[in-house]
Scaffold this motif. Structure first.
Motif, PDB file in Angstrom:
ATOM      1  N   SER A  39       0.847  -1.181   0.000  1.00  0.00           N
ATOM      2  CA  SER A  39       0.000   0.000   0.000  1.00  0.00           C
ATOM      3  C   SER A  39       0.894   1.247   0.000  1.00  0.00           C
ATOM      4  O   SER A  39       2.074   1.163   0.349  1.00  0.00           O
ATOM      5  CB  SER A  39      -0.890   0.009   1.241  1.00  0.00           C
ATOM      6  OG  SER A  39      -0.105   0.149   2.412  1.00  0.00           O
ATOM      7  N   PRO A  40       0.361   2.397  -0.393  1.00  0.00           N
ATOM      8  CA  PRO A  40       1.206   3.613  -0.419  1.00  0.00           C
ATOM      9  C   PRO A  40       1.901   3.894   0.909  1.00  0.00           C
ATOM     10  O   PRO A  40       3.085   4.246   0.930  1.00  0.00           O
ATOM     11  CB  PRO A  40       0.210   4.712  -0.789  1.00  0.00           C
ATOM     12  CG  PRO A  40      -0.837   4.011  -1.588  1.00  0.00           C
ATOM     13  CD  PRO A  40      -0.972   2.651  -0.962  1.00  0.00           C
ATOM     14  N   HIS A  41       1.185   3.736   2.020  1.00  0.00           N
ATOM     15  CA  HIS A  41       1.794   4.012   3.322  1.00  0.00           C
ATOM     16  C   HIS A  41       2.875   2.983   3.631  1.00  0.00           C
ATOM     17  O   HIS A  41       3.975   3.344   4.100  1.00  0.00           O
ATOM     18  CB  HIS A  41       0.732   4.001   4.420  1.00  0.00           C
ATOM     19  CG  HIS A  41       1.300   4.208   5.793  1.00  0.00           C
ATOM     20  ND1 HIS A  41       1.809   5.414   6.220  1.00  0.00           N
ATOM     21  CD2 HIS A  41       1.463   3.340   6.837  1.00  0.00           C
ATOM     22  CE1 HIS A  41       2.246   5.298   7.467  1.00  0.00           C
ATOM     23  NE2 HIS A  41       2.048   4.057   7.857  1.00  0.00           N
ATOM     24  N   ALA A  42       2.581   1.700   3.387  1.00  0.00           N
ATOM     25  CA  ALA A  42       3.571   0.654   3.650  1.00  0.00           C
ATOM     26  C   ALA A  42       4.789   0.815   2.748  1.00  0.00           C
ATOM     27  O   ALA A  42       5.923   0.576   3.167  1.00  0.00           O
ATOM     28  CB  ALA A  42       2.931  -0.719   3.444  1.00  0.00           C
ATOM     29  N   GLN A  50       5.963   3.664   1.545  1.00  0.00           N
ATOM     30  CA  GLN A  50       6.751   4.780   2.088  1.00  0.00           C
ATOM     31  C   GLN A  50       7.604   4.326   3.261  1.00  0.00           C
ATOM     32  O   GLN A  50       8.785   4.690   3.374  1.00  0.00           O
ATOM     33  CB  GLN A  50       5.821   5.906   2.537  1.00  0.00           C
ATOM     34  CG  GLN A  50       5.436   6.854   1.422  1.00  0.00           C
ATOM     35  CD  GLN A  50       4.682   8.058   1.981  1.00  0.00           C
ATOM     36  OE1 GLN A  50       4.117   8.016   3.072  1.00  0.00           O
ATOM     37  NE2 GLN A  50       4.647   9.130   1.220  1.00  0.00           N
ATOM     38  N   LEU A  51       6.999   3.524   4.139  1.00  0.00           N
ATOM     39  CA  LEU A  51       7.717   3.033   5.313  1.00  0.00           C
ATOM     40  C   LEU A  51       8.870   2.125   4.895  1.00  0.00           C
ATOM     41  O   LEU A  51       9.994   2.257   5.406  1.00  0.00           O
ATOM     42  CB  LEU A  51       6.742   2.284   6.227  1.00  0.00           C
ATOM     43  CG  LEU A  51       7.240   1.921   7.626  1.00  0.00           C
ATOM     44  CD1 LEU A  51       7.580   3.175   8.414  1.00  0.00           C
ATOM     45  CD2 LEU A  51       6.198   1.087   8.356  1.00  0.00           C
TER      46      LEU A  51
END
Length: 202
Positions: free
Chosen positions: A120-123, A125-126
């Motif tokens: 996912s976009p957040h994952a 980025q992390l």
């Protein structure tokens, strides 16, 4: 070429030329590329997504460690007496090699951004943040050891291995404590950089 280019650029160009011409340096530079490619291929593994994520990250860390070892090789590639008579300071020598470490880190992160499409976009980025930060920190550690222990590249390589091994052991015993060990080692080795001008050939 020395008069027409910045000093750090001339050193960086020399490092690239030596890496392409000398077999041992070429093999050292090929290892982080190999681990980086393996990290990208890990996203194609069948099975649980968590296993793919762990494998890709672990291989990315191995690529970072191999990149740090190449930093040591670059820092130790100059004859001690020849380097001493050049009009360069420690930040010129350090910065010339830091360019290659940054190029390696950015290349790995950019490739991971393309390969890790299932996140996912957040994952994502992390994952990219941790991968990039770890690669930069480990490469900086190798470079710091290579410069501050010059011309003893063998000792710098052992110090790098011991420090990374200690960081792994600390992470196994206490989660995330390995990152503290790594950052502490980077800061401690960076404090020794001003002593570069007083180094003597052993």
């Amino acid at each position: 070429p020395w008069r027409r280019a910045p000093a750090w650029g001339a050193i960086a160009a020399k490092d690239l030329l030596l890496t392409l011409r000398i077999g041992a340096m070429r093999r050292s530079a090929a290892l982080p590329v190999a681990f980086g490619v393996a990290s990208l291929l890990a996203w194609q593994l069948p099975g649980e997504p968590a296993l793919r994520h762990f494998t890709a990250f672990a291989l990315a860390l191995l690529a970072a460690a191999a990149l740090a070892e190449w930093m040591v090789v670059l820092a130790g590639s100059d004859p001690f007496a020849a380097l001493r008579v050049l009009p360069v300071g420690v930040m010129t020598v350090w910065g010339a090699r830091a360019v290659w470490g940054l190029v390696g880190a950015l290349g790995l992160v950019a490739a991971q951004a393309v390969a890790a499409r299932e996140l996912s976009p957040h994952a994502l980025q992390l994952f990219l943040g941790w991968s990039g930060a770890a690669t930069v920190a480990i490469a900086a550690l190798g470079l710091n050891y290579g410069v501050t222990l010059f011309p003893r590249a063998d000792v710098a390589r052992r110090m790098l291995g011991l420090t990374l091994g200690l960081a792994i052991a600390a992470s196994i015993m206490i989660p995330l404590s390995g990152w503290i060990v790594l950052l502490t080692a980077v800061l401690h080795s960076a404090r020794r950089l001003p002593r570069w001008a007083r180094l003597e050939e052993a």
